[in-house]
Scaffold this active site. Structure first.
Site, short mmCIF file in Angstrom:
data_model
loop_
_atom_site.label_atom_id
_atom_site.label_comp_id
_atom_site.label_asym_id
_atom_site.label_seq_id
_atom_site.Cartn_x
_atom_site.Cartn_y
_atom_site.Cartn_z
CG MET A 184 5.71 -2.92 -3.88
SD MET A 184 4.09 -3.65 -3.67
CE MET A 184 3.19 -2.89 -5.00
CE LYS A 205 5.15 -4.91 17.43
NZ LYS A 205 4.21 -5.13 18.49
CG ASP A 237 1.54 -0.45 7.13
OD1 ASP A 237 2.20 0.51 6.71
OD2 ASP A 237 0.41 -0.76 6.70
N1 SAH Z 1 0.53 3.34 -1.05
C1 SAH Z 1 1.93 3.58 -1.21
C2 SAH Z 1 2.61 2.48 -1.97
C3 SAH Z 1 2.53 1.14 -1.31
S1 SAH Z 1 3.37 -0.11 -2.17
C4 SAH Z 1 2.14 4.93 -1.90
O1 SAH Z 1 1.20 5.54 -2.39
O2 SAH Z 1 3.28 5.41 -1.87
C5 SAH Z 1 4.92 -0.09 -1.38
C6 SAH Z 1 5.98 0.42 -2.31
O3 SAH Z 1 5.95 1.83 -2.38
C7 SAH Z 1 7.40 0.12 -1.89
O4 SAH Z 1 7.77 -1.18 -2.25
C8 SAH Z 1 8.16 1.15 -2.66
O5 SAH Z 1 8.28 0.77 -4.02
C9 SAH Z 1 7.23 2.32 -2.60
N2 SAH Z 1 7.58 3.24 -1.51
C10 SAH Z 1 6.78 3.64 -0.52
N3 SAH Z 1 7.42 4.52 0.28
C11 SAH Z 1 8.63 4.70 -0.25
C12 SAH Z 1 9.75 5.51 0.08
N4 SAH Z 1 9.75 6.33 1.13
N5 SAH Z 1 10.86 5.44 -0.69
C13 SAH Z 1 10.89 4.64 -1.77
N6 SAH Z 1 9.87 3.85 -2.12
C14 SAH Z 1 8.74 3.89 -1.40
#
Ligand code: SAH
Length: 508
Positions: free
Chosen positions: A174, A59, A37
């Protein structure tokens, strides 16, 4: 269970494609299907096998995103069709990744699975911004929380009131959409308005952006910087820390998007990184495909009939010698052959095969090569062999023809259009300061199919090209102010970027 594949729930890391684990990478390289995703870096998809099936479940179809039930259904379906399924998830699969729900579905269907942890954005994104989630004297603990509940849009999880009372760092995922409410609640339940806050978006990628402030003013700062999700919010004293080296290099702060095949992108990446630039390799590694070609095999088998072997691309060099070895031909048969190359890059590629070039034109383009080499070959009545790309320029052949030279121009490889899904879109591309192109086909690979509007967005980016044919391809898309490498090689392009940066600095 027979006939059912195994599903690997792989953490892709937070965005920088190099932040995946070795195990995750190995699984990506060998899987039959990948379900990914938008949070998983598209930069990782270049590692897939050529025939790996790619399913993008991030998507937006019509107006709605594919929901979790649908994703669960796709995973089950794919496990029944393929042996090795990778479900690639941003960060770590279990940190707000809904990995658990996917596992419950697999258990219901008796599908074997394995979890491969990933580096979570909750730690890595602050780290890339120079923020340690714990730091002696500033924070002894950190809590990772969600700033949004799926159940009630726009409302905060209940425990925010309690979180306000915790001593340590708060890392909120988030949460950008709810930032105002988050800041207000934390202040209402006891955090001082002066508490440092950082918001880091697209962390660990070249598109990383951040805003810093306090609970009091962070909303304003985020608006000013126009920061949007995905972002991590960090609340606490550590959010005021900047652990980033202050050392300045010639290209510090410069963002370069590097296109091409690995033989050129690897070199560019190394040189540019050494100079402090931030690089994103825009992979087009699936581009060149050798065509099974009888005519070329025959030409190689009767190589003594030729006096010159002519190369206009590094890919042609590699594919030609690759084929030579496949046919189990003897290198000693090349002793009398002379080699002509179009520029420095092809010269280096040839040297890697163990041969020095005998001829390099005064300018690195097909016209100069045809004219200068043509004159030389004509004197001796020599025959030339030119292996090249299906989509390569016809100029070389037509000039040789006009001069009634004896040559075989054989199309040995095809350049497949890169899968658009694996490429950044115009909105992302325009954030680069420079984009480098090492071949006309690389230009088409990236720009073909873009709308006028998208191309217009890219006009602010400086386009760097290796030689004239590449420049002409860019002109076809309306790019006029091009930066041409003085020398047709990776170093030549790096040099041109350095000059341009220095010119800009002088103008400031
Ligand atoms: N499993 C993921 C988190 C999923 S929840 C992890 O461990 O990172 C999705 C949230 O993760 C987004 O809304 C944001 O808050 C954060 N996130 C994930 N990738 C990010 C990135 N490259 N930069 C900033 N926030 C990120």
């Amino acid at each position: 269970m027979d006939g059912v594949g195994k599903v690997y729930l792989v953490g892709a890391g937070p965005g920088d494609p190099e932040l995946i684990t070795q195990k995750g990478l190995r699984l990506l390289q060998t899987c039959d299907v990948v379900i990914y995703d938008r949070l998983a870096s598209i930069g990782l998809l270049k590692y897939l096998k050529e025939d790996c099936v790619k399913i993008n479940v991030g998507k937006i179809v019509g107006n709605h995103a594919i929901n979790q039930e649908e994703i669960n259904r796709i995973i089950v379906e794919q496990a029944k069709l393929h042996k090795r399924v990778v479900r690639l998830k941003g960060g770590d699969p279990f940190v707000f990744g809904r990995g658990g729900e996917e596992i419950l579905t697999m258990e219901q269907h008796g599908i074997p699975y394995e979890v491969v942890p990933g580096i979570t954005s909750s730690i890595a994104v602050p780290a890339y911004a120079g923020i340690p989630v714990t730091h002696r004297g500033a924070s002894q603990s950190f809590s990772v929380v969600t700033g949004h509940t799926a159940e009630r849009e726009g409302s905060l999880p209940e425990d925010f009131k309690h979180l306000a009372k915790l001593e340590g760092t708060l890392v909120i995922l988030m949460g950008v959409g709810n930032l105002e409410k988050i800041a207000a609640t934390l202040m209402e339940y006891g955090r001082p308005p002066s508490t440092p806050v950082a918001v880091v978006a697209n962390g660990t990628t070249i598109w990383q952006e951040e805003a810093r402030g306090t609970l009091q003013d962070i909303c304003q700062r985020v608006k000013e910087a126009d920061i949007k999700a995905p972002a991590v919010i960090i609340v606490g004293d550590v959010a005021a820390v900047h652990f980033r080296s202050k050392e300045e290099f010639a290209l510090s702060g410069i963002k370069v998007g590097v296109t091409g095949t690995p033989n050129i992108t690897d070199k560019l990446q190394q040189e540019l990184e050494g100079l402090g630039a931030a690089i994103e390799v825009i992979s087009q590694s699936t581009l060149q495909v050798y065509k099974d070609n009888r005519e070329f095999d025959e030409a190689l088998k009767s190589i003594e009939a030729y006096r010159w072997l002519v190369f206009t691309s590094t890919n042609a060099v590699e594919l030609c010698f690759g084929r030579w070895k496949e046919l189990q031909l003897d290198f000693r048969r090349l002793a009398k052959l002379r080699f002509a190359v179009v520029g420095k890059g092809t010269e280096e590629a040839l040297l890697k095969q163990g041969f020095r070039a005998d001829f390099l034109p005064s300018q690195a383009n097909a016209v100069a090569l045809a004219k200068e080499l043509g004159a030389l070959a004509k004197q001796g009545g020599d025959r030339l062999l030119i292996p090249r790309a299906e989509q390569g320029s016809e100029e070389l052949a037509s000039i040789l023809e006009e001069n009634s030279l004896c040559f075989d121009d054989i199309k040995i490889y095809d350049i497949q259009e890169a899968d658009r899904e694996l490429l950044p879109d115009a909105g992302q591309l325009r954030k680069f300061d420079y984009l480098t192109f090492a071949s006309a086909s690389g230009v088409h690979g990236l720009l073909k199919g873009m709308s006028e509007e998208e191309l217009e967005q890219l006009k602010a980016v400086d386009m760097v090209c290796i030689g004239e044919a590449t420049g002409q391809a860019l002109e076809e898309y309306g790019f006029v102010h091009l930066l041409m490498a003085h020398e047709a090689s990776a170093s030549g392009m790096v040099q041109r970027i350095l000059e341009s940066v220095q010119e800009k600095e002088r103008l400031l």
